[in-house]
Design an enzyme around this catalytic site. Sequence first.
Site, PDB file in Angstrom:
ATOM      1  N   LYS A 228      -0.412   6.359  -1.634  1.00 58.49           N
ATOM      2  CA  LYS A 228       0.357   5.632  -0.620  1.00 58.49           C
ATOM      3  C   LYS A 228       1.183   6.611   0.191  1.00 58.49           C
ATOM      4  O   LYS A 228       1.868   7.476  -0.354  1.00 58.49           O
ATOM      5  CB  LYS A 228       1.286   4.605  -1.294  1.00 58.49           C
ATOM      6  CG  LYS A 228       2.066   3.762  -0.295  1.00 58.49           C
ATOM      7  CD  LYS A 228       1.151   2.840   0.479  1.00 58.49           C
ATOM      8  CE  LYS A 228       1.849   2.249   1.719  1.00 58.49           C
ATOM      9  NZ  LYS A 228       1.934   3.193   2.837  1.00 58.49           N
ATOM     10  N   THR A 229       1.109   6.445   1.497  1.00 60.12           N
ATOM     11  CA  THR A 229       1.937   7.226   2.398  1.00 60.12           C
ATOM     12  C   THR A 229       3.334   6.626   2.472  1.00 60.12           C
ATOM     13  O   THR A 229       3.562   5.476   2.111  1.00 60.12           O
ATOM     14  CB  THR A 229       1.340   7.241   3.815  1.00 60.12           C
ATOM     15  OG1 THR A 229       1.178   5.875   4.244  1.00 60.12           O
ATOM     16  CG2 THR A 229       0.009   7.962   3.853  1.00 60.12           C
ATOM     17  N   GLY A 230       4.244   7.412   2.977  1.00 56.90           N
ATOM     18  CA  GLY A 230       5.580   6.943   3.298  1.00 56.90           C
ATOM     19  C   GLY A 230       6.070   7.721   4.495  1.00 56.90           C
ATOM     20  O   GLY A 230       5.783   8.916   4.615  1.00 56.90           O
TER      21      GLY A 230
ATOM     22  N   SER B 175       7.912   4.079   2.490  1.00 50.43           N
ATOM     23  CA  SER B 175       6.851   3.137   2.137  1.00 50.43           C
ATOM     24  C   SER B 175       6.100   3.474   0.853  1.00 50.43           C
ATOM     25  O   SER B 175       5.229   2.693   0.444  1.00 50.43           O
ATOM     26  CB  SER B 175       5.861   2.998   3.292  1.00 50.43           C
ATOM     27  OG  SER B 175       6.410   2.149   4.291  1.00 50.43           O
TER      28      SER B 175
END
Length: 285
Positions: A227-229, A88
């Site tokens: 932003k996380t993923g 993500s």
Amino acid sequence: MHRRPPSTPSDAPLINRRHALGLLAAASLLPSRSDANVAYQRSEIRADLAKRFADEGTAGTFVGYKTDDYLIIASDKDRSGEAKLPASTFKIPNSIIALDTGVVEDPDKDVFKWDGVTRSIEAWNKDHTLRTAIAASVVPAYQEIARRIGPERMQKYLDLFEYGNRNIGGGIDQFWLTGDLRIDPVQQIDFVDRLRRGVLPVSKRSQDLARDILPVIKAGDAVIRAKTGLLGAERGEPSLGWLVGWAEKGSAITVFAFNMDCREPRHVASRIKVAQQCLADIGAI
């Protein structure tokens, strides 16, 4: 007070930014694009950063780029250059492309309707705007965005961005999740820093809006825009966690990329904690 190193003469040859980190003895400045001159940067490998992953019972990598000092600090020489599926974190370029193509006109008004399929992540089971979709990391909404962008435009933009290996094989709504796209931490930093500086080859509006919708984490007197993923999140089988973005502490900026193996369920939650520990260790927050 830290001072920028002097720039090299304007006729000095450009040095490939992929020579970053301590991977090579004479590293170049990461964000060389749009700079009139190239400045040489310093780099450090820090064992205390690697210990953060060991203490958590897992493995991972952290790379930070202190923009005022032209200094790159990494936890290791190997994994910091290993390319992996972006999961993500790809929502960052996906958002920019959506805005630049007009697939999304307004990040607060255009609505992506829930398809009615109940998923294990409750926040995904409702309608979303672009802003709420990136905040809740809603995979189905961004898959719909990718389908509307289409393969031809998607490929064009990944080439323009020089994003990772630029490979969208594996399906237009899967290539960043289970397909062929790969990106390493240094490439993540290069891309995100160009967004931060507003020098990507797209409209200023698209970049301004993409920066504005990035999730914000407060850490004391610092702000982290990132932003996380989570690889495998959409299947309920998390295996790798990312955090990519930049930290602002006063006027000091540190662009960073972090990934960590999620070997146990607790690692899904602790990845942000470990990333913040690494940022604190290098004085970024």
